[in-house]
Design a protein around this motif. Sequence first.
Motif, PDB file in Angstrom:
ATOM      1  N   SER A  60       0.819  -1.219   0.000  1.00  0.00           N
ATOM      2  CA  SER A  60       0.000   0.000   0.000  1.00  0.00           C
ATOM      3  C   SER A  60       0.851   1.266   0.000  1.00  0.00           C
ATOM      4  O   SER A  60       0.591   2.202  -0.766  1.00  0.00           O
ATOM      5  N   THR A  61       1.888   1.297   0.846  1.00  0.00           N
ATOM      6  CA  THR A  61       2.699   2.519   0.929  1.00  0.00           C
ATOM      7  C   THR A  61       3.499   2.763  -0.352  1.00  0.00           C
ATOM      8  O   THR A  61       3.660   3.910  -0.784  1.00  0.00           O
ATOM      9  N   VAL A  64       1.162   4.078  -3.061  1.00  0.00           N
ATOM     10  CA  VAL A  64       0.873   5.488  -2.791  1.00  0.00           C
ATOM     11  C   VAL A  64       2.076   6.362  -3.147  1.00  0.00           C
ATOM     12  O   VAL A  64       1.938   7.406  -3.804  1.00  0.00           O
ATOM     13  N   HIS A  68       2.138   9.088  -6.292  1.00  0.00           N
ATOM     14  CA  HIS A  68       2.292  10.526  -6.079  1.00  0.00           C
ATOM     15  C   HIS A  68       3.493  11.104  -6.829  1.00  0.00           C
ATOM     16  O   HIS A  68       3.646  12.332  -6.865  1.00  0.00           O
ATOM     17  N   GLY A 161       1.835   1.234  -9.193  1.00  0.00           N
ATOM     18  CA  GLY A 161       1.964   2.668  -8.950  1.00  0.00           C
ATOM     19  C   GLY A 161       2.104   3.456 -10.233  1.00  0.00           C
ATOM     20  O   GLY A 161       1.468   4.503 -10.413  1.00  0.00           O
ATOM     21  N   LYS A 172      -6.980   8.313  -8.970  1.00  0.00           N
ATOM     22  CA  LYS A 172      -6.981   8.907  -7.638  1.00  0.00           C
ATOM     23  C   LYS A 172      -7.737   8.087  -6.593  1.00  0.00           C
ATOM     24  O   LYS A 172      -7.282   7.965  -5.451  1.00  0.00           O
ATOM     25  N   ILE A 175      -5.427   5.384  -5.397  1.00  0.00           N
ATOM     26  CA  ILE A 175      -4.388   5.893  -4.497  1.00  0.00           C
ATOM     27  C   ILE A 175      -4.965   6.149  -3.112  1.00  0.00           C
ATOM     28  O   ILE A 175      -4.350   5.831  -2.088  1.00  0.00           O
ATOM     29  N   GLU A 176      -6.178   6.704  -3.077  1.00  0.00           N
ATOM     30  CA  GLU A 176      -6.830   6.966  -1.792  1.00  0.00           C
ATOM     31  C   GLU A 176      -7.100   5.667  -1.038  1.00  0.00           C
ATOM     32  O   GLU A 176      -6.917   5.590   0.177  1.00  0.00           O
ATOM     33  N   ALA A 178      -5.388   2.814  -1.363  1.00  0.00           N
ATOM     34  CA  ALA A 178      -4.097   2.306  -0.890  1.00  0.00           C
ATOM     35  C   ALA A 178      -3.618   3.109   0.319  1.00  0.00           C
ATOM     36  O   ALA A 178      -3.056   2.543   1.270  1.00  0.00           O
ATOM     37  N   ASP A 179      -3.844   4.423   0.307  1.00  0.00           N
ATOM     38  CA  ASP A 179      -3.435   5.267   1.432  1.00  0.00           C
ATOM     39  C   ASP A 179      -4.206   4.884   2.695  1.00  0.00           C
ATOM     40  O   ASP A 179      -3.634   4.809   3.791  1.00  0.00           O
ATOM     41  N   SER A 182      -2.820   1.673   4.061  1.00  0.00           N
ATOM     42  CA  SER A 182      -1.530   1.860   4.751  1.00  0.00           C
ATOM     43  C   SER A 182      -1.746   2.419   6.155  1.00  0.00           C
ATOM     44  O   SER A 182      -1.075   2.008   7.102  1.00  0.00           O
ATOM     45  N   LYS A 288       6.388   9.023  -0.105  1.00  0.00           N
ATOM     46  CA  LYS A 288       6.662   8.440  -1.424  1.00  0.00           C
ATOM     47  C   LYS A 288       8.121   8.003  -1.547  1.00  0.00           C
ATOM     48  O   LYS A 288       8.424   7.060  -2.279  1.00  0.00           O
TER      49      LYS A 288
END
Length: 424
Positions: A60-61, A64, A68, A161, A172, A175-176, A178-179, A182, A288
């Motif tokens: 996840s990190t 993200v 980004h 990614g 987006k 990404i949200e 995955a964020d 995390s 990132k």
Amino acid sequence: MNRNFLYVMAGLFIGVALGVASYYSFPDKATAADVAKYMSLISTIFLRLIKMIIGPLVLSTLIVGIGHMEDAATVGRVGAKTMGWFVCASIVSLILGLFMVNLLQPGVGIVIADQGAQTANLSTAAFSIDNFVEHVVPSSIFKSLADGEILQIVVFSIFAGVAINALGERGKPLIELADNVSHMMLVITGYVMKLAPIAVCTSVASVITKSGPGILLNFAKFLGGFYLTLVILWAILILVGYLTLGSRMFDLVKRMYEPFLLAFSTASSEASYPKILDQLERFGVPRKIASFVLPLGYSFNLDGTMAYCTFATMFIAQAYGVDMPIGKQIAMAAVLMLTSKGVAGVPRASLVVILATLKQFGIPEAGLLLILGIDQFLDMDRSATNVIGNSLASAVVAKFERSLGPAKDDIGSAPVAEPQPAHA
């Protein structure tokens, strides 16, 4: 100094006292081994819980972090700087190990007992190209997560990614997601870390109960020599960090007290991964960058392990009286530089690397048994050194990328369970 650090320190000292008391209370080796086995249950549970966290957290990190980044060229640039740093650090570690083992001569004068046809029961099959590829390229991300194959997870995360980045606005929500995953994993980490002091206590107590405190005295010269080597390596890393980061390097070192002690006492770099990630972000390293560099570091930037491979291999050669001229030693270091990168995901990787090197350079394989009994104690310092190397690498790459920001908090002011929001 935060309370978590003090609790882990207390667990370490209690574990030593408990281990010594148990060793002398159970003189029968079979009984002591059984007691040690039961003692290690909690530390086993703790490490399994950590492994449960690592895969989803890295996935996840890293997604993200790469999501980004501006584009694939940025990923390539950061990756090139990261690998360049790793290669330089590995070369320094290997050379330092060689220099110190030649200076101290810890293997000279060791009396070799007749070990017959005993073997260390380790396989060197991991050094084939086929097995190396299997540890790098995933066939299924779900299988990689289940097996804890960090490199495979990294490969998939890079693809994911970059693809999400290419989707633009449509990417987006991913990404949200995955964020959010995390952050959830960091909250779970906070819960798991409550077990850390107990796990540290039982891990140390188990080793001493089984092997006894005397094992440290029997190899005092080897242990002392290698520990001195690592202290010098720490000094080099801190000096390089100071030249790169300035006085902020001391702040970074302070922040790594708890991850360092956790890795040392559990002999596992993985145990400290979530805490390193959290402290790096609080230090000012963008998520990132940290989430990209750290997972790669756990496979390619094992500074303590590099120094150990040359030091231990030469120790065995000295113990057996095998002539190793400087040219042969340099060739051995070059081989170790390559083979050590091919054992990601292999259990007891450093021992596997050393065993293969012994065979290749005509050093008796049975010599591995000399260090097998004390490897746990050596692994503790190796793991702790890897914490310093990987945290420094993340901060330096962030500095090279002109992305290193100011610290976000005072040291130890907030727990892992309450992470700061990720920043682009």
